[in-house]
Scaffold this active site. Structure first.
Site, PDB file in Angstrom:
ATOM      1  N   SER A  49       0.690  -1.365   0.196  1.00  0.00           N
ATOM      2  CA  SER A  49      -0.077   0.062   0.023  1.00  0.00           C
ATOM      3  C   SER A  49       0.946   1.033   0.084  1.00  0.00           C
ATOM      4  O   SER A  49       0.248   2.259  -0.403  1.00  0.00           O
ATOM      5  CB  SER A  49      -1.003  -0.066   1.135  1.00  0.00           C
ATOM      6  OG  SER A  49       0.022  -0.026   2.540  1.00  0.00           O
ATOM      7  N   HIS A  90       1.347   4.539   6.783  1.00  0.00           N
ATOM      8  CA  HIS A  90       0.469   5.311   5.841  1.00  0.00           C
ATOM      9  C   HIS A  90       1.022   6.815   5.929  1.00  0.00           C
ATOM     10  O   HIS A  90       1.334   7.268   7.078  1.00  0.00           O
ATOM     11  CB  HIS A  90      -1.031   5.129   5.598  1.00  0.00           C
ATOM     12  CG  HIS A  90      -1.435   3.846   5.179  1.00  0.00           C
ATOM     13  ND1 HIS A  90      -2.926   3.471   5.101  1.00  0.00           N
ATOM     14  CD2 HIS A  90      -0.920   2.711   4.342  1.00  0.00           C
ATOM     15  CE1 HIS A  90      -3.175   2.338   4.547  1.00  0.00           C
ATOM     16  NE2 HIS A  90      -1.576   1.913   4.029  1.00  0.00           N
ATOM     17  N   ASP A 115      -7.882   6.118   4.449  1.00  0.00           N
ATOM     18  CA  ASP A 115      -7.887   5.143   5.529  1.00  0.00           C
ATOM     19  C   ASP A 115      -9.272   5.153   6.331  1.00  0.00           C
ATOM     20  O   ASP A 115      -9.210   4.176   7.237  1.00  0.00           O
ATOM     21  CB  ASP A 115      -6.908   5.167   6.101  1.00  0.00           C
ATOM     22  CG  ASP A 115      -5.558   4.725   5.611  1.00  0.00           C
ATOM     23  OD1 ASP A 115      -5.752   4.313   4.309  1.00  0.00           O
ATOM     24  OD2 ASP A 115      -4.363   4.985   6.147  1.00  0.00           O
TER      25      ASP A 115
END
Length: 172
Positions: A49, A90, A115
């Site tokens: 990701s 992230h 998210d």
């Protein structure tokens, strides 16, 4: 080959050496946790990701520097979600407010959406307490061993067996 273990003192010495190695590793981990102010100062990237910034298997070093400096948009953070055991790596894409009351929205570089679906039920943003740390360094693919061990449990048994055999046949 195993004749050296007939002496109880040698066996006890090997056991103590093994215990010393384990306790030293534990103390180093705890020392690193205190120095970085992070409960988990080292994490492994488990998914794609965050590509191209980080690849699956990269080892990340974290520092919880937010005591001195606020988290900024664009910063890569590792956070925990309530009810989930795996930390997520992230980038912060939006920030609302400042200090401990700041609300953060994150997104994986390789993801199409933010998210919010990953957060706990009823949680729209991350708070300061959710952040484990900010990424300050990384080592490409060093953490891939962790991924292999979790995806192939029999490898753990083989590695532990080899380590145990080495302890048994080691001579001082």
């Amino acid at each position: 080959m195993l004749s050296g273990l007939q002496n109880p003192r040698q066996a006890a010495a090997q056991l103590m050496n093994f215990a010393l190695i384990l306790s030293t590793a534990f103390m180093m981990w705890k020392g690193l946790s205190v120095a970085t102010d992070s409960p988990s100062p080292i994490v492994v990237v488990l998914s794609g990701s965050m590509e191209p910034a980080f690849q699956r298997g990269d080892l990340l070093l974290l520092w919880n520097r937010n005591m001195w400096q606020e988290t900024a948009v664009g910063e890569i953070v590792v956070y925990n979600v309530k009810g989930k055991d795996i930390p997520i790596v992230h980038r912060v894409v939006r920030k609302f407010g400042t200090g401990d009351k700041a609300k953060l929205l994150t997104k994986g570089d390789n993801n199409n959406a933010d998210d919010t679906d990953l957060y706990a039920r009823g949680q729209d943003y991350l708070e300061r307490k959710d952040i484990i740390g900010s990424v300050v360094a990384y080592f490409p693919f060093v953490g891939y061993v962790t991924i292999l061990l979790s995806e192939h449990p029999w490898l753990k048994t083989v590695m532990l067996g080899i380590m145990g055999l080495l302890v048994v046949i080691q001579r001082e």
